[in-house]
Design a protein around this motif. Structure first.
Motif, PDB file in Angstrom:
ATOM      1  N   ARG A 434      -7.148  -8.969   3.346  1.00 21.01           N
ATOM      2  CA  ARG A 434      -5.720  -8.791   3.095  1.00 21.01           C
ATOM      3  C   ARG A 434      -5.255  -7.491   3.726  1.00 21.01           C
ATOM      4  O   ARG A 434      -5.884  -6.445   3.550  1.00 21.01           O
ATOM      5  N   LEU A 435      -4.159  -7.575   4.468  1.00 21.43           N
ATOM      6  CA  LEU A 435      -3.497  -6.398   5.019  1.00 21.43           C
ATOM      7  C   LEU A 435      -2.139  -6.283   4.355  1.00 21.43           C
ATOM      8  O   LEU A 435      -1.324  -7.211   4.414  1.00 21.43           O
ATOM      9  N   LEU A 436      -1.904  -5.147   3.733  1.00 18.12           N
ATOM     10  CA  LEU A 436      -0.673  -4.905   2.984  1.00 18.12           C
ATOM     11  C   LEU A 436      -0.045  -3.609   3.453  1.00 18.12           C
ATOM     12  O   LEU A 436      -0.727  -2.587   3.573  1.00 18.12           O
ATOM     13  N   VAL A 437       1.230  -3.641   3.747  1.00 11.90           N
ATOM     14  CA  VAL A 437       1.989  -2.432   4.049  1.00 11.90           C
ATOM     15  C   VAL A 437       3.180  -2.395   3.106  1.00 11.90           C
ATOM     16  O   VAL A 437       3.720  -3.444   2.715  1.00 11.90           O
ATOM     17  N   GLY A 438       3.587  -1.183   2.731  1.00  8.18           N
ATOM     18  CA  GLY A 438       4.673  -1.113   1.782  1.00  8.18           C
ATOM     19  C   GLY A 438       5.315   0.239   1.698  1.00  8.18           C
ATOM     20  O   GLY A 438       4.815   1.246   2.233  1.00  8.18           O
ATOM     21  N   LEU A 439       6.437   0.256   1.017  1.00  8.89           N
ATOM     22  CA  LEU A 439       7.196   1.463   0.697  1.00  8.89           C
ATOM     23  C   LEU A 439       7.488   1.445  -0.785  1.00  8.89           C
ATOM     24  O   LEU A 439       7.754   0.378  -1.367  1.00  8.89           O
ATOM     25  N   GLU A 440       7.460   2.612  -1.383  1.00  2.95           N
ATOM     26  CA  GLU A 440       7.863   2.711  -2.778  1.00  2.95           C
ATOM     27  C   GLU A 440       8.329   4.128  -3.052  1.00  2.95           C
ATOM     28  O   GLU A 440       7.927   5.080  -2.375  1.00  2.95           O
ATOM     29  N   GLY A 441       9.191   4.236  -4.025  1.00  2.00           N
ATOM     30  CA  GLY A 441       9.715   5.562  -4.361  1.00  2.00           C
ATOM     31  C   GLY A 441      11.011   5.460  -5.122  1.00  2.00           C
ATOM     32  O   GLY A 441      11.289   4.454  -5.800  1.00  2.00           O
ATOM     33  N   ASP A 442      11.827   6.479  -4.999  1.00  2.63           N
ATOM     34  CA  ASP A 442      13.087   6.567  -5.727  1.00  2.63           C
ATOM     35  C   ASP A 442      14.224   6.806  -4.753  1.00  2.63           C
ATOM     36  O   ASP A 442      14.105   7.576  -3.790  1.00  2.63           O
ATOM     37  N   ILE A 443      15.318   6.123  -5.022  1.00  2.00           N
ATOM     38  CA  ILE A 443      16.576   6.380  -4.324  1.00  2.00           C
ATOM     39  C   ILE A 443      17.586   6.753  -5.398  1.00  2.00           C
ATOM     40  O   ILE A 443      18.051   5.891  -6.153  1.00  2.00           O
ATOM     41  N   GLY A 444      17.865   8.021  -5.496  1.00  3.25           N
ATOM     42  CA  GLY A 444      18.723   8.478  -6.576  1.00  3.25           C
ATOM     43  C   GLY A 444      18.049   8.231  -7.904  1.00  3.25           C
ATOM     44  O   GLY A 444      16.907   8.640  -8.138  1.00  3.25           O
ATOM     45  N   TYR A 448      12.176   1.811  -6.382  1.00  2.98           N
ATOM     46  CA  TYR A 448      12.085   0.581  -5.605  1.00  2.98           C
ATOM     47  C   TYR A 448      10.654   0.378  -5.115  1.00  2.98           C
ATOM     48  O   TYR A 448       9.847   1.303  -5.040  1.00  2.98           O
ATOM     49  N   LYS A 449      10.358  -0.871  -4.748  1.00  4.27           N
ATOM     50  CA  LYS A 449       9.086  -1.239  -4.146  1.00  4.27           C
ATOM     51  C   LYS A 449       9.353  -2.305  -3.098  1.00  4.27           C
ATOM     52  O   LYS A 449      10.105  -3.256  -3.336  1.00  4.27           O
ATOM     53  N   LEU A 450       8.721  -2.165  -1.953  1.00  5.57           N
ATOM     54  CA  LEU A 450       8.775  -3.169  -0.896  1.00  5.57           C
ATOM     55  C   LEU A 450       7.364  -3.373  -0.363  1.00  5.57           C
ATOM     56  O   LEU A 450       6.621  -2.405  -0.175  1.00  5.57           O
ATOM     57  N   GLY A 451       7.009  -4.611  -0.110  1.00  4.98           N
ATOM     58  CA  GLY A 451       5.678  -4.873   0.413  1.00  4.98           C
ATOM     59  C   GLY A 451       5.639  -6.117   1.268  1.00  4.98           C
ATOM     60  O   GLY A 451       6.351  -7.094   0.997  1.00  4.98           O
ATOM     61  N   ALA A 452       4.828  -6.088   2.288  1.00  2.00           N
ATOM     62  CA  ALA A 452       4.591  -7.252   3.142  1.00  2.00           C
ATOM     63  C   ALA A 452       3.094  -7.375   3.356  1.00  2.00           C
ATOM     64  O   ALA A 452       2.414  -6.374   3.639  1.00  2.00           O
ATOM     65  N   GLY A 521       9.898  -7.453  -3.040  1.00  3.22           N
ATOM     66  CA  GLY A 521      10.564  -6.196  -3.306  1.00  3.22           C
ATOM     67  C   GLY A 521      11.195  -6.190  -4.690  1.00  3.22           C
ATOM     68  O   GLY A 521      11.460  -7.256  -5.270  1.00  3.22           O
ATOM     69  N   SER A 522      11.386  -5.001  -5.216  1.00  2.00           N
ATOM     70  CA  SER A 522      12.022  -4.872  -6.521  1.00  2.00           C
ATOM     71  C   SER A 522      12.721  -3.530  -6.616  1.00  2.00           C
ATOM     72  O   SER A 522      12.401  -2.586  -5.875  1.00  2.00           O
ATOM     73  N   ILE A 523      13.665  -3.465  -7.509  1.00  2.00           N
ATOM     74  CA  ILE A 523      14.377  -2.228  -7.801  1.00  2.00           C
ATOM     75  C   ILE A 523      14.549  -2.148  -9.308  1.00  2.00           C
ATOM     76  O   ILE A 523      14.738  -3.174  -9.981  1.00  2.00           O
ATOM     77  N   SER A 524      14.418  -0.947  -9.859  1.00  2.00           N
ATOM     78  CA  SER A 524      14.523  -0.780 -11.300  1.00  2.00           C
ATOM     79  C   SER A 524      15.131   0.581 -11.611  1.00  2.00           C
ATOM     80  O   SER A 524      15.146   1.485 -10.770  1.00  2.00           O
TER      81      SER A 524
END
Length: 937
Positions: A434-444, A448-452, A521-524
């Motif tokens: 499995r190869l996974l790349v992603g971004l996660e962190g805070d915007i304000g 959020y989380k993003l992954g492919a 992806g998700s946002i919380s």
């Protein structure tokens, strides 16, 4: 800011992170984390759902080195035929021939396909061969930080297939330094079963200091085989206890009756004291010496003749069984498989700024597990031209031994266990990546989380030994070149053995491949303030594409159950029909709210819609609550629905025949034809069904956590899962034992004789399963050191099932079942002590007994036979020392008191394991385990 007393106690019991609590005394700062079961990040240690967290240190101090070992100790994991031993066998009509060597999770006993296995919160590909479930061998345990187990359906959060629950394996993060570990275990009793594992993990770079972190972990596993002949209790021939093989084959061949053959319709035996015409006769049995042949035993017709059988059936069984030898296949069984495995995980994390990170993660594994099965067996026939010729050099004239009606001028029909071909050996290989790349962190104020990801699994099986091409075999048999009556203590001639070797089939048998492409992806975050607190939310999407294909290999093996003359026909190999490449697209959106209703009372509201191509859509809601009326007590509960789509294999027709080795009395033909009263070797198929509908579920939990003191915690959670349109395999036994319902599934020839049984996957009726998960922990300090006592278990209330609508539901708890054993109680308890550089853990695992298989429809048990399988309790003791520089040494003994598996007389044609049940017991016995870990600093 300090956490309140109950929140801290929930770490110990409600969340199960026992080791982390007693080892830490410092108050931790507030931080938001995401716990399995919710996409909303909350204050650490808060929780409403029954989630158990098992840390890497807890696994280490108990000597657990694999995911399967961990799950076999948990009450929530079903006692089913999903372990590596049951999966790596051909016995049991439920056996999936494409799961060889795999180990699967089976939460609540609802089946491996109903347990969602995640790695760092995201999916991994299912096994390449079966495509039905994740192979736990692919999990990189050496790099695991902790395991979170959600004991509740989570279809509204993670996807429709999370009916039984979720297991989330979480990797180490921001790891720095290097560590080398060596694990070794070997049974005290002689024989095989030694296991070795070596792992190296390294990490460099600090996210805070350098802005990046890189981690690499590699582990190697090498396990030796353990055979039934290595354990006295594994004998399949214990007639005084009701256990005896039901095979009709022998290494010294049984001579059988047949028109135009030497034994004809049967023969009287001089000195037998009767005039019975015996239809199956073995020279060694006449001499009282069946056991002189390798693994040979005397057939016990009385054990396989029901007390209520007709006089004709009793007479036929006596005539066919009194002078019959067969084989103790229990002693030939593989108790633990040989395995070689490699697991690799690499992860890079990069700090974009103070609030955001990017990561890339690559995991890969390769597992090679050999399946070693008993030698093949077959019957010669006039139609196949394989009767032993009168002119053959090894012709056995039974007339010289008192078989009065034996005609030495005619060829011999016989049934033979192919001992001289050796055990049938298949190598099962499973490769995962499995190869996974992603971004996660805070915007304000929002996280959020993003992954492919791109994941895939390839599985294939290789014929290694023991399998024969039928064309040269038929030719050799027709000429009598192989001796089926080698005298005990002797061997085939060098010429015959060379001929046997020349006809063995070796090479690639078949293979399959699954792929998974996913973008999610998700946002919380917080929405707004309410009088009781802040309303929090999460929203997300999940888009994925799944594919599966399966094909016989280019070597062109054609697996057959009988003797034939096809150029590529191979006798009794477990081949499946090809499945052309299939694919489906799944898209999902979901939302979640954490609602503070009033002080101490919160709601969790979630809903998810999944859309499957070719199957349709489903919307599943979830509601949960958390109520803390006082500091010492917390109530929690949830309700949700689920939807499980059939797997590709379950949908795909499979026409490859199987060989049903048990006997069957045809209710139509038996009254007029005695030869149809004890049919052996009936062919059947266990095909997929393209008309299968998805399973639907309703489930819920209701629990309480009590913390009477800061160091004592208790919990209990009631749970229930109701399933409709349950997908299950209609076995050959189901068809044959319910003839009135399934007469249309039995194919007959022009004479009306049964030739094929069509079994396979169906939408069965409904089921209702419920129980109570419970546990307690108590930590205290003493002058002798720090002590922690924990216990966690599951008490089954009921497991009501019915195979077909119209039947009444029958509670399966505490009863033998060919699929999952629903044991009334399972629990594990630990007592851990630590002081200075020393620590020790004393553990016990308890599994309740159950009613053994009812053999009244198959035979009669002796008065000395037990009808209850005893409970099974084992104890482990492990100690660790960290006084050496950078080194941790752990030494322990598993199964400290050398508890043998509980005896069971079940029919091995229904469930693997002769005299024992691998779904419950550990075959290794008392075992020494040593682990050394060195950290480079």
């Amino acid at each position: 800011m300090k956490l309140n007393q109950l929140a801290r106690s929930l770490v110990v019991v409600g969340l199960g992170a026992h080791a982390a609590v007693w080892a830490q005394e410092e108050v931790q700062k507030m931080e938001r984390v995401e716990i399995t079961g919710s996409s909303i990040k909350r204050l650490k240690d808060e929780g409403a759902l029954p989630v158990q967290v098992i840390t890497a240190s807890e696994l280490s101090r108990k000597g657990i080195t694999s995911a399967e070992q961990m799950l076999r100790q948990l009450g929530i994991n079903g006692t089913g035929a999903d372990n590596a031993i049951s999966n790596n066998n051909v016995f049991g009509a439920d056996t999936d021939r494409l799961t060889g060597g795999t180990a699967n999770a089976n939460l609540r006993g609802l089946g491996p396909g109903s347990t969602l296995v995640l790695l760092n919160g995201r999916r991994v590909s299912t096994s390449g061969m079966s495509g039905g479930a994740v192979d736990l061998n692919s999990i990189p345990m050496a790099a695991i930080q902790r395991v979170e187990i959600l004991k509740d359906g989570a279809s509204a959060i993670y996807g429709t297939d999370a009916i039984g629950g979720v297991i989330n394996f979480i990797l180490k993060k921001d790891y720095q330094g290097a560590a080398l570990s060596m694990d070794y275990s070997t049974p005290f009793e002689s024989g095989g079963g030694t296991q070795r594992k070596a792992s190296i993990t390294g990490g460099w770079g600090s996210l805070d200091r350098d802005g990046y972190n890189m981690m690499v972990s590699l582990s190697l596993t090498d396990n030796d085989i353990l055979r039934g002949s290595d354990r006295d209790w594994a004998k399949g021939f214990q007639p005084a206890r009701g256990l005896s093989p039901n095979s009709s084959s022998s290494p010294f061949a049984n001579i059988i009756s047949g028109t135009g053959t030497a034994l004809g319709a049967g023969s009287a035996v001089a000195g037998s004291g009767d005039a019975v015409k015996y239809t199956r006769i073995n020279l060694l049995s006449l001499q009282g010496a069946c056991d002189a042949a390798p693994y040979g035993v005397q057939f016990q017709p009385g054990l396989w003749t029901p007390a209520n059988a007709s006089a004709a059936t009793k007479a036929a069984n006596n005539a066919s069984g009194r002078y019959l030898c067969n084989t103790d296949y229990g002693s030939q069984f593989m108790l633990a498989a040989p395995k070689k495995a490699e697991n690799l995980v690499t992860r890079g994390t990069f700090r974009i700024n103070a609030q955001n990170e990017a990561f890339v993660e690559l995991t890969a594994s390769r597992n090679r597990v050999k399946s070693e099965l008993t030698p093949g067996q077959f019957s010669t026939t006039a139609a196949s031209g394989t009767l032993y010729p009168v002119s053959g050099p090894y012709y056995l004239n039974l007339k010289n031994f008192g078989v009065t009606d034996f005609d030495p001028t005619k060829p011999i029909a016989y049934r033979w266990r192919m001992q001289d071909f050796g055990n049938r050996v298949i190598e099962n290989v499973d490769e995962n990546s499995r190869l996974l790349v992603g971004l996660e962190g805070d915007i304000g104020a929002y996280s959020y989380k993003l992954g492919a990801s791109i994941a895939g699994a390839k599985g294939y099986s290789n014929l290694i030994d023991g399998y024969a091409y039928t064309k040269p075999l038929v030719d050799a048999l027709s000429k009598g070149l192989i001796n089926p009556w080698v005298p005990p203590g002797q061997t085939q001639t060098p010429e015959a053995q060379a001929l046997i070797e020349s006809m063995k089939a070796r090479g690639r048998l078949q293979g399959g491949e699954t792929t998974l492409q996913q973008f999610d992806g998700s946002i919380s975050g917080d929405l707004f303030k309410l009088p009781a607190g802040t309303l929090q939310f999460a929203a997300g999407f999940d888009v994925r594409r799944e594919t599966y294909e399966f094909a016989p290999s280019a070597d062109g093996f054609n697996c057959v159950s009988g003797l034939s003359t096809g150029a590529t026909d191979v006798l009794l190999c477990p081949g499946n029909t090809a499945v052309p490449k299939e694919s489906r697209n799944i898209g999902a959106v979901y939302g979640e709210l954490a609602v503070p209703v009033f002080q101490g009372f919160d709601l969790q509201l979630a809903v998810r819609h999944d859309q499957y191509s070719k199957i349709g859509g489903t919307t599943n809601p979830k509601i949960g609550f958390r109520w803390q009326p006082a500091q010492m007590v917390l109530f929690r509960g949830s309700y949700n629905t689920g939807f499980k789509a059939p797997s590709f294999q379950q949908l795909s027709p499979n026409t490859a025949p199987r060989d049903y080795t048990a006997t069957w009395s045809d209710p139509i033909r038996c009254p007029t034809d005695p030869t149809q009263c004890s049919i052996v070797g009936l062919d059947y198929t266990d095909s997929g069904n393209p008309n299968l509908k998805p399973e639907k579920s309703k489930q819920g939990t209701l629990g309480v956590v009590v913390s009477p003191t800061a160091n004592m915690n208790l919990y209990a959670d009631y749970w229930r899962v109701d399933l409709d349109q349950r997908i299950r395999k209609l076995t050959v036994g189901d068809v044959l034992n319910n003839y009135a319902l399934f007469s249309d599934r039995i194919v007959r020839d022009a004479n009306g004789n049964a030739t094929l049984v069509q079994a396979g996957w169906i939408n069965a009726a409904d089921s209702s399963t419920s129980g109570i998960d419970w546990g307690a922990s108590y930590q205290f300090k003493h002058s002798t050191g720090t002590w922690l006592a924990t216990i966690n278990g599951t008490h089954m209330l009921n497991a009501k099932e019915r195979t077909f609508y119209g039947q009444r539901q029958v509670d399966q708890v505490g009863k033998f079942n060919t699929r999952t054993l629903y044991l009334r109680d399972k629990f594990n308890a630990d007592l851990t002590w630590s002081r200075d550089n020393w620590s020790a853990t004393f553990s016990t695992i308890y599994k309740a007994g159950y009613d053994d298989q009812d053999m009244s429809a198959k035979g009669v048990l002796p008065a000395t036979a037990n009808t209850k399988v005893a409970s099974y309790t084992t104890f482990d003791l492990f100690g660790s020392y960290i006084g050496f520089k950078n080194t941790t040494v752990t030494v322990g003994i598993r199964n400290l008191f050398d508890r043998d598996p509980s005896f069971t007389h079940h029919d091995v044609d229904d469930v693997a394991g002769a005299g024992w049940d691998p779904r419950v017991a550990d075959p290794f016995g008392r075992t020494l385990a040593v682990s050394v870990r060195y950290e480079f600093k």
